[in-house]
Design an enzyme around this catalytic site. Structure first.
Site, PDB file in Angstrom:
ATOM      1  N   ASP A   9       0.870  -1.183   0.000  1.00 49.18           N
ATOM      2  CA  ASP A   9       0.000   0.000   0.000  1.00 49.18           C
ATOM      3  C   ASP A   9       0.911   1.239   0.000  1.00 49.18           C
ATOM      4  O   ASP A   9       2.136   1.134  -0.184  1.00 49.18           O
ATOM      5  CB  ASP A   9      -0.995  -0.028   1.170  1.00 49.18           C
ATOM      6  N   CYS A  66       3.220  -3.052   3.960  1.00 47.15           N
ATOM      7  CA  CYS A  66       2.354  -1.915   4.299  1.00 47.15           C
ATOM      8  C   CYS A  66       3.087  -1.136   5.390  1.00 47.15           C
ATOM      9  O   CYS A  66       4.278  -1.356   5.614  1.00 47.15           O
ATOM     10  CB  CYS A  66       0.941  -2.344   4.687  1.00 47.15           C
ATOM     11  N   THR A  68       2.946  -1.143   8.696  1.00 46.61           N
ATOM     12  CA  THR A  68       3.465  -2.022   9.754  1.00 46.61           C
ATOM     13  C   THR A  68       3.754  -3.435   9.264  1.00 46.61           C
ATOM     14  O   THR A  68       4.450  -4.186   9.953  1.00 46.61           O
ATOM     15  CB  THR A  68       2.424  -2.164  10.880  1.00 46.61           C
ATOM     16  N   HIS A  99      10.617 -23.540   9.373  1.00 43.47           N
ATOM     17  CA  HIS A  99       9.600 -24.194  10.191  1.00 43.47           C
ATOM     18  C   HIS A  99       8.183 -24.037   9.648  1.00 43.47           C
ATOM     19  O   HIS A  99       7.358 -24.938   9.835  1.00 43.47           O
ATOM     20  CB  HIS A  99       9.633 -23.633  11.622  1.00 43.47           C
ATOM     21  N   HIS A 134       7.749 -30.399  10.979  1.00 44.40           N
ATOM     22  CA  HIS A 134       7.102 -29.135  10.627  1.00 44.40           C
ATOM     23  C   HIS A 134       5.998 -29.350   9.583  1.00 44.40           C
ATOM     24  O   HIS A 134       5.028 -28.589   9.542  1.00 44.40           O
ATOM     25  CB  HIS A 134       8.138 -28.133  10.117  1.00 44.40           C
TER      26      HIS A 134
END
Ligand code: RB5
Length: 147
Positions: A9, A66, A68, A99, A134
């Site tokens: 964004d 974005c 954050t 993992h 995993h």
């Protein structure tokens, strides 16, 4: 060479451009799903565009940015088969590949600097999934998916 889908964004636009230049210089193929400026847009659109490209195997994996890294990773993770990992350091990038077999890397353009971001990108793209125990855990995640 891997093909990487990029999306961001306005809060992640600048870092996406840095990452795009870096990847092209390294010889990766890149598909840029936008956004293409700092004009305000809604991050879910770009998270979903890249997530669909990963699911449809149009790209090998995705990188989303974005402000954050949180909103765009939440949006991408709504799609079945997507494992988008928000990473703020190289260790997280390494471990989420080993993992979680993460298929999308999410970054916060307003959180981390360019140098750290590119180290995270390089680690994410060059670390292999370890499989074994995993795989069972990923299958357990997938059993919660709606389709
Ligand atoms: C946009 O202002 C901002 O909310 C967005 O980039 C992101 O940080 C959301 O999680």
């Amino acid at each position: 060479m891997k093909k990487i889908g990029l999306g961001a964004d306005h809060g992640g636009f600048a870092l996406k451009e840095v990452i795009k230049k870096h990847l092209l210089e390294k010889g990766y193929e890149v598909e840029d799903f936008g956004t293409h400026s700092t004009e305000s847009v809604d991050y879910p659109k770009y998270g979903k565009l890249v997530a669909h490209a990963v699911i449809d195997k149009k790209v090998d994996c995705g990188i989303l940015v974005c402000g954050t890294g949180i909103g765009i990773s939440i949006a991408a993770n709504k799609l079945s088969g997507i494992r988008a990992a928000l990473c703020t350091n190289v260790t997280m990038a390494k471990l989420t590949r080993q993992h979680n077999d993460a298929n999308i890397l999410a970054l916060g353009g307003r959180i981390i600097g360019d140098v750290v971001a590119l180290e995270i990108v390089d680690t994410f793209l060059t670390t292999e999934f370890e499989g074994g125990r995993h795989s069972r855990r990923i299958e357990s995640i997938e059993s919660c998916e709606l389709f």
